[in-house]
Design a protein around this motif. Structure first.
Motif, short mmCIF file in Angstrom:
data_model
loop_
_atom_site.label_atom_id
_atom_site.label_comp_id
_atom_site.label_asym_id
_atom_site.label_seq_id
_atom_site.Cartn_x
_atom_site.Cartn_y
_atom_site.Cartn_z
N ILE A 10 26.27 25.36 -4.13
CA ILE A 10 26.80 26.33 -3.20
C ILE A 10 25.81 27.50 -3.05
N ALA A 11 26.13 28.39 -2.14
CA ALA A 11 25.25 29.50 -1.81
C ALA A 11 24.91 30.31 -3.05
N GLY A 12 23.69 30.82 -3.07
CA GLY A 12 23.27 31.66 -4.18
C GLY A 12 22.60 30.90 -5.30
N GLY A 13 22.29 29.63 -5.09
CA GLY A 13 21.62 28.85 -6.12
C GLY A 13 22.51 28.44 -7.26
N VAL A 14 23.80 28.23 -6.99
CA VAL A 14 24.78 27.90 -8.04
C VAL A 14 25.24 26.45 -7.90
N ARG A 15 25.26 25.74 -9.00
CA ARG A 15 25.83 24.38 -9.05
C ARG A 15 27.19 24.46 -9.74
N LEU A 16 28.22 24.03 -9.05
CA LEU A 16 29.58 24.05 -9.58
C LEU A 16 29.95 22.66 -10.08
N ILE A 17 30.24 22.54 -11.37
CA ILE A 17 30.68 21.28 -11.98
C ILE A 17 32.18 21.39 -12.18
#
Length: 254
Positions: A10-17
């Motif tokens: 997602i936006a901002g360089g974040v990976r959501l697991i």
């Protein structure tokens, strides 16, 4: 990947697991561990991903390892299981990690957070590490990390007596940063992860090494636990505990 783990960048360089196995309260299977392993490995290899967030479902983070998988692991080489492969990757991940814990966090659902850089919890968060009750020993280097975080006596209480603790206690013990309303929890965790992702990567990596201390000792503890855990999996005590739990579990409707 797994049907029960969702990976979103997602936006901002974040990976959501995201853990998504509601019918089993997000109990982790081999396929789920594999999916999370790949997500962490990919984050470390990516120039775009600067932080990872672990999240569960509303009211449940994870009920821990699927006990059916434990029964199967007792028949195989535990050192080669997806669970241990993921735990090793978790301990070695260079990308900053953030946990958003809502509801129950049992076993690995608790010990996973010891490797995270930031931990946010809802007021419904409930933690418990019932390894000894199951005839097992602590895992994920928790026997090393927890005493250094909360002191020897409190760690003994949490690991040997499997004492549950709530969100406020987690913050008071230094195991969580803050309690958030459930409907704001993941959003806040993602925002904090984005702040980490925006910082200079080299400075973040070097600072994490300094803050975390001796990585070799963490990995040595993890491997010592794995050796003991494998032996305990095959013990009569553990087998009896697994059978008792599985016999009590609700049977699917026919």
């Amino acid at each position: 990947m797994s049907d029960h783990v969702t990976i979103r960048d997602i936006a901002g360089g974040v990976r959501l697991i995201g853990l998504d196995r509601p019918e089993k309260k997000n109990a982790l299977t081999g396929n789920m561990y594999d999916a999370m392993f790949q997500a962490l490995e990919g984050a470390d290899a990516s120039d775009e991903i600067g932080a990872v967030v672990f999240a569960g479902l509303p009211g449940v983070f994870s009920a821990g390892n699927d006990l059916g998988d434990f029964v199967e692991a007792a028949r195989t080489d535990f050192r080669q299981t997806p669970a241990l492969r993921f735990i090793r990757r978790l301990a070695r991940t260079k990308t900053p990690m953030v946990a958003a814990v809502d509801g129950i966090a049992v076993g690995i659902g608790t010990t996973l957070t010891l490797h995270c850089d930031l931990v946010y919890v809802s007021d419904k968060a409930r933690f418990r590490m019932p390894f000894v009750e199951l005839g097992l020993v602590p895992e994920a280097a928790s026997s090393y990390l927890l005493p250094r975080r909360v002191g020897l006596l409190k760690a003994t209480e949490l690991l040997l007596l499997s004492e549950p603790f709530d969100a406020a206690t987690a913050v008071g013990l230094g195991l969580a940063n803050a309690v958030m309303p459930s409907d704001m929890l993941v959003e806040h965790a993602v925002a904090q992860a984005a702040r980490l992702a925006a910082l200079p990567r080299g400075a973040i990596e070097a600072s994490r090494r300094l803050i975390r201390g001796n990585q070799a000792e963490v990995e040595a503890a993890l491997e010592a636990e794995a050796e003991a855990f494998e032996a305990r999996l095959r013990s009569p005590e553990a087998q009896a505990a697994f059978k008792s739990f599985l016999d009590r579990a609700p049977k699917p409707a026919t």
